[in-house]
Design an enzyme around this catalytic site. Structure first.
Site, short mmCIF file in Angstrom:
data_model
loop_
_atom_site.label_atom_id
_atom_site.label_comp_id
_atom_site.label_asym_id
_atom_site.label_seq_id
_atom_site.Cartn_x
_atom_site.Cartn_y
_atom_site.Cartn_z
N HIS A 81 -8.80 63.89 101.50
CA HIS A 81 -7.62 63.42 100.76
C HIS A 81 -7.91 62.25 99.84
O HIS A 81 -6.97 61.65 99.31
CB HIS A 81 -6.52 62.97 101.72
CG HIS A 81 -5.90 64.07 102.50
ND1 HIS A 81 -4.80 64.78 102.06
CD2 HIS A 81 -6.22 64.60 103.70
CE1 HIS A 81 -4.47 65.69 102.96
NE2 HIS A 81 -5.32 65.60 103.97
N LYS A 114 5.57 54.57 95.25
CA LYS A 114 4.37 55.00 95.96
C LYS A 114 3.72 53.75 96.52
O LYS A 114 4.16 52.64 96.21
CB LYS A 114 3.41 55.73 95.01
CG LYS A 114 3.16 54.96 93.69
CD LYS A 114 2.26 55.71 92.74
CE LYS A 114 2.93 56.77 91.92
NZ LYS A 114 2.57 58.13 92.24
N ARG A 115 2.68 53.91 97.33
CA ARG A 115 1.98 52.71 97.82
C ARG A 115 1.50 51.87 96.65
O ARG A 115 1.15 52.41 95.59
CB ARG A 115 0.79 53.12 98.71
CG ARG A 115 1.21 53.67 100.05
CD ARG A 115 2.00 52.67 100.87
NE ARG A 115 1.15 51.60 101.35
CZ ARG A 115 0.57 51.58 102.56
NH1 ARG A 115 0.79 52.57 103.40
NH2 ARG A 115 -0.19 50.57 102.92
N LYS A 120 -3.39 53.09 91.38
CA LYS A 120 -2.13 53.74 90.98
C LYS A 120 -1.50 53.03 89.78
O LYS A 120 -0.57 53.52 89.16
CB LYS A 120 -1.17 53.79 92.16
CG LYS A 120 -1.67 54.67 93.31
CD LYS A 120 -0.69 54.67 94.47
CE LYS A 120 -1.22 55.36 95.72
NZ LYS A 120 -1.09 56.83 95.66
N THR A 161 1.92 63.81 95.50
CA THR A 161 2.95 64.79 95.87
C THR A 161 4.31 64.30 95.37
O THR A 161 5.21 65.10 95.14
CB THR A 161 2.99 65.00 97.40
OG1 THR A 161 2.89 63.73 98.05
CG2 THR A 161 1.86 65.89 97.85
N LYS A 186 7.78 66.16 93.59
CA LYS A 186 9.17 65.96 94.03
C LYS A 186 10.05 65.55 92.86
O LYS A 186 11.18 66.03 92.71
CB LYS A 186 9.23 64.89 95.13
CG LYS A 186 8.51 65.31 96.41
CD LYS A 186 8.31 64.14 97.38
CE LYS A 186 7.28 64.53 98.45
NZ LYS A 186 6.78 63.36 99.21
C1 26V Z 1 -7.27 56.01 105.06
C2 26V Z 1 -7.23 55.05 105.99
C3 26V Z 1 -8.35 54.19 106.05
C4 26V Z 1 -8.39 53.32 107.19
C5 26V Z 1 -7.18 52.98 107.92
C6 26V Z 1 -6.07 53.90 107.85
C7 26V Z 1 -6.14 54.92 106.82
C8 26V Z 1 -5.08 55.78 106.69
C9 26V Z 1 -5.13 56.74 105.73
C10 26V Z 1 -6.20 56.85 104.92
C11 26V Z 1 -6.34 57.91 103.93
C12 26V Z 1 -5.27 57.95 103.00
C13 26V Z 1 -5.53 59.08 102.13
C14 26V Z 1 -4.27 59.55 101.50
O1 26V Z 1 -3.17 59.28 101.91
N1 26V Z 1 -4.49 60.29 100.48
C15 26V Z 1 -3.40 60.85 99.74
O2 26V Z 1 -3.22 62.15 100.24
C16 26V Z 1 -2.17 62.82 99.58
C17 26V Z 1 -1.99 64.14 100.27
O3 26V Z 1 -3.10 64.94 100.09
C18 26V Z 1 -2.49 62.95 98.11
O4 26V Z 1 -1.40 63.55 97.48
C19 26V Z 1 -2.76 61.59 97.49
O5 26V Z 1 -3.18 61.72 96.17
C20 26V Z 1 -3.80 60.86 98.28
O6 26V Z 1 -3.94 59.53 97.84
#
Ligand code: 26V
Length: 825
Positions: free
Chosen positions: A370, A560-561, A566, A668, A672
């Site tokens: 992701h 978004k975050r 971003k 995503t 929406k």
């Molecule tokens: C990474 C980490 C790193 C350490 C601690 C906790 C944590 C939690 C989540 C993540 C990965 C986040 C990746 C993410 O959310 N990616 C998003 O995924 C969406 C669904 O596929 C996508 O639409 C977004 O572009 C993408 O940023």
């Protein structure tokens, strides 16, 4: 109501859901018997609980039906392992799926209650950070709707994503105790618990047949206890079960301490093991390498695999056909320890030999990546793994040994490739979880076409060369049930009236709307609905920010975050630029705009927090400046979450999807917004590219450097100073920020932002894309002045969003990745 209460209590517990009167009696009866409250004194909170408990009966019945069908048909089950699920509130979703909203609304009204008020009593389960967690929830919805045998596994966090307030302009985090008022939807399964082990050491020996066996001994154990949530599908008898694990101490009292009379020490130990499921890590872009996070990952992976194996053995004699009956999807690398854990369970517990265990493992798992950000790719220190999971480290080394042998064979003599592809980063002594997931999976997928291409060509090219069929693309999608039907009932009704309601389970049916873009009466109704949604959003924002907003102005939204990639900062530079232009009267007929920005910053991400603060400072200046007052407003929407998104997205005219090309895996939110009739201003990044291909170049505002141009610019030596030197408007805007124009009381407040743009080299090309962005925004203004032309394009956007349903994503996963079939139900 007194006689009603009597009557209801004398009657049967059974409720006829097709009859509002029966529902009313049922509610009264549940209020007394389950909630334990006097119906005459009950408020919305208690009625919400009575209703939820009533619906829980239906959920349970459907859950049983689904489970029986799965055992009966014995088709391949799909398990979705994810650290995060952002399901959103359940009540209205269930009513919608069951087709019960009207009857329930009527029954509640007869009790003097309003369904919409009740629905807000429910806590929004924020068990995720953002896109990845919300995608998991959309997928469970699509699997249930289309009768795939889907099961989610995750963690029953006591505290989900923090709630955000803005105090003195700055983000303040508050614990999210979503379980505080109880969670009426969950089924706590006391009897479904598994031990999960940590630490200890490995003892290997030869068994009676002379085979080498290993045992993991002297471990510290924790129990995982199952909490089930039922995820309904639209108009579907099938249900997806979401099983969330909570940590419980194994022994309430450690006998050693207890005997010594050290009661407090013994109980303290118990508390420590229960911290495992205490809180969600609120960062989604940088890995910290915290031991607790590693333990959380292993905790839910181990419990889930033990559960999956136990279920398999209930109907099959052994595990030799495990991979034929089961597909396990790894949602990013967070559950990647499932690879060595399945190996361990097959070998050490179920006495399988390495080769067969490995063949089964490799056929069972699939992995979704992701993110392309290097800082978000997980690695764990060898030393930490050795201490926490010694047996897994051994298994990882063994996997790596075989893997490197194959690499040597495929790339003879190429030492550099060997180093690059190893599961172990020898320089830092860390295990690369993405490599582990790739090697241990049958398929690896990216989440948008560009993302998958970059994974194959830039991030993992050697893996792609070695395993030519392993990497595939499945572009993300969103469920139209929550992101249109539920959050935008007016537009949904208009669409159904025009083209029927097959779009609810087949989004491509929206195509039939295309001709209506040319229908003036339809456009007028479409516009009226957008206005009503904007009025709802304006009220929401006004009560939260104190600023007064004009619903007829263009609502320009970025939610978004908060992250540098971003580029909320690019948005803000444009707002400031526009402010300057307006003040100086340099725009002849200014188009009134309300710019809305919302999102959470990771608590330790200083720069992201500074961006939030700057938005607040700029907002105060602009919104209180009479000179521009009717033509520009800026507001920060606090605490962006699923529930707020449901109000925000339908109220947008313009959707901001402006990440640096090559950084946003998919996005995503972009889908929406377009589905709800917003036009997109965006870069050629993630799924924006596919959205552009679908809606057509004339119906989207694309700007900025492409991925190749970004790489090329950086390769040639990008100099942010040069860009600013050649652009007086940009210089002005940047000077205002760095000279403290918006914060005269503390002029150097935003030095960090200036530094990241200049000394830091402007990694995300904010300055490089400024001019193109401003020009694209001018085109946006031009179009907005012609409301008919705007509406035409907005309607075409809705009509052409058929591809972006999570239903399509799930059908693709089922066919190309899992080999899963729809159940007969
Ligand atoms: C990474 C980490 C790193 C350490 C601690 C906790 C944590 C939690 C989540 C993540 C990965 C986040 C990746 C993410 O959310 N990616 C998003 O995924 C969406 C669904 O596929 C996508 O639409 C977004 O572009 C993408 O940023």
């Amino acid at each position: 109501m007194d006689h009603l209460v009597k009557e209801a209590l004398e009657g049967e517990f059974r409720v006829n859901l097709h009859d509002a009167d029966s529902i009313r009696r049922g509610l009264i009866s549940y209020m007394v018997r389950v909630v334990g409250h006097d119906p005459l004194a009950a408020g919305p909170r208690q009625w919400f609980q009575a209703l939820a408990h009533m619906l829980k009966g239906i959920l349970s019945e459907r859950g049983m039906g689904t489970s029986r069908a799965q055992y009966g048909q014995d088709t391949r089950r799909v398990y979705y392992l994810s650290m995060e699920f952002l399901t959103g509130r359940r009540l209205k979703k269930h009513l919608l799926d069951f087709g019960l909203e009207e009857n329930v609304r009527e029954a509640l009204a007869s009790l003097g209650q309003d369904l919409d008020v009740l629905a807000k009593e429910e806590a929004d389960p924020a068990l995720g950070n953002g896109g990845l967690g919300r995608l998991a929830a959309c997928f469970l919805d699509s699997m249930a709707t289309h009768r795939y045998p889907g099961h989610g596994y995750g963690i029953h966090y006591e505290f989900g994503m923090f709630s955000q307030t803005i105090e003195d302009g700055q983000q303040v985090e508050h614990p999210d105790s979503w379980l505080h008022g109880g969670n009426p939807w969950e089924f706590l399964r006391h009897s479904v618990t598994y031990p999960v082990r940590f630490n200890g050491r490995i003892v290997c020996f030869k068994d009676e047949k002379g085979h080498e066996r290993c045992e993991w001994v002297d471990t510290n154990d924790v129990h995982a206890v199952a909490h089930d949530m039922k995820i309904t599908g639209f108009d579907s008898p099938a249900i997806s079960n979401l099983r969330l694990w909570a940590a419980r101490a194994t022994n309430d009292f450690d006998l050693r301490f207890f005997n010594e009379g050290n009661y407090i020490e013994a109980v303290k130990d118990k508390t420590t093991s229960e911290t495992l499921s205490k809180v969600l890590y609120p960062m989604d872009s940088t890995v910290l390498g915290q031991e607790l996070r590693l333990k959380q990952e292993y905790f839910f992976v181990s419990a889930s695999l033990q559960d999956i194996i136990a279920r398999h053995l209930r109907v099959h004699n052994d595990l030799h056909n495990f991979h034929e009956k089961i597909a396990i999807q790894l949602n990013d690398t967070h559950p990647a320890l499932a690879v060595p854990e399945l190996m361990r369970l097959l070998m050490d517990v179920h006495e399988m030999e390495w080769d067969e265990a490995w063949a089964i493992t490799r056929e069972t798992f699939c992995y979704t990546n992701h993110t392309l950000l290097p800082e978000a790719l997980e690695t764990w220190p060898v030393g930490m793994l050795e201490h926490v999971l010694p047996r897994h480290l051994e298994i990882i080394y063994l996997i790596n040994h075989d893997h490197l042998q194959q690499v040597r064979f495929r790339f003879p003599g190429e030492m550099e490739v060997l180093r690059k592809m190893s599961l172990v980063d020898e320089d830092t002594q860390r295990i690369r979880m993405a490599h582990l997931a790739i090697v241990g999976s049958k398929r690896v997928n990216g989440v948008a076409a560009l993302h998958t291409k970059l994974l194959r060509e830039k991030v993992f090219p050697e893996f792609d060369a070695m395993y030519p069929n392993r990497f595939v693309n499945v572009t993300n999608g969103v469920t139209q049930r929550r992101w249109l039907l539920q959050c935008n009932p007016k537009l949904s009704d208009l669409i159904s009236e025009a083209i029927g309601d097959s779009w609810k389970t087949d989004l491509t049916a929206l195509h039939a709307l295309e001709p209506l873009a040319e229908d003036a009466a339809f456009r007028e109704r479409f516009n009226a609905i957008k206005l009503a949604n904007k009025e709802r959003l304006a009220r929401h924002l006004e009560t939260r920010t104190g600023f007064t907003l004009d619903p007829t102005s263009m609502f320009d939204v970025q939610v978004k975050r908060i992250h540098e990639y971003k580029r909320q900062l690019l948005n803000l530079l444009h707002v400031i630029h526009r402010y300057v232009q307006l003040r100086e009267g340099r725009i002849a007929n200014p188009v009134p705009r309300t710019v809305v920005i919302g999102g959470k910053a990771a608590p330790g991400y200083y720069l992201a927090k500074q961006i939030i603060r700057l938005i607040g400072d700029v907002a105060l200046t602009i919104n209180n400046d009479r000179a521009v007052n009717d033509t520009l407003k800026l507001v920060f929407l606090p605490n962006y979450n699923v529930s707020n998104a449901e109000i925000t997205i339908p109220g947008a005219n313009l959707s901001e999807q402006i990440s640096t090309a090559g950084t946003e895996a998919s996005g995503t939110g972009n889908m929406k917004f377009a589905l709800n009739g917003a036009l997109t201003i965006g870069t050629l990044d993630g799924a924006n590219i596919e959205i552009k291909e679908e809606v057509g170049d004339d119906n989207i505002f694309i700007f900025g450097l492409t991925t190749e141009q970004v790489q090329e610019t950086k390769r040639k030596g990008y100099n942010p100073w040069k860009v600013v030197e050649h652009d007086a408007d940009l210089r002005r805007v940047v000077d205002m920020i760095s000279s403290g124009y918006f914060n005269p009381q503390q002029v150097n407040r935003y030095n960090s932002i200036r530094d990241t743009l200049f000394d830091g080299g402007d990694q995300y090309m904010v300055l490089a894309d400024f001019r193109a962005y401003v020009e694209a925004q001018a085109h946006v203004d031009d179009l907005f002045t012609d409301s008919d032309a705007w509406a035409r394009k907005a309607i075409l956007n809705v009509a052409r969003m058929g591809l972006f349903s999570s239903d399509r994503s799930i059908h693709t996963y089922a066919r190309d990745i899992w080999g899963a079939k729809q159940m007969d139900l």
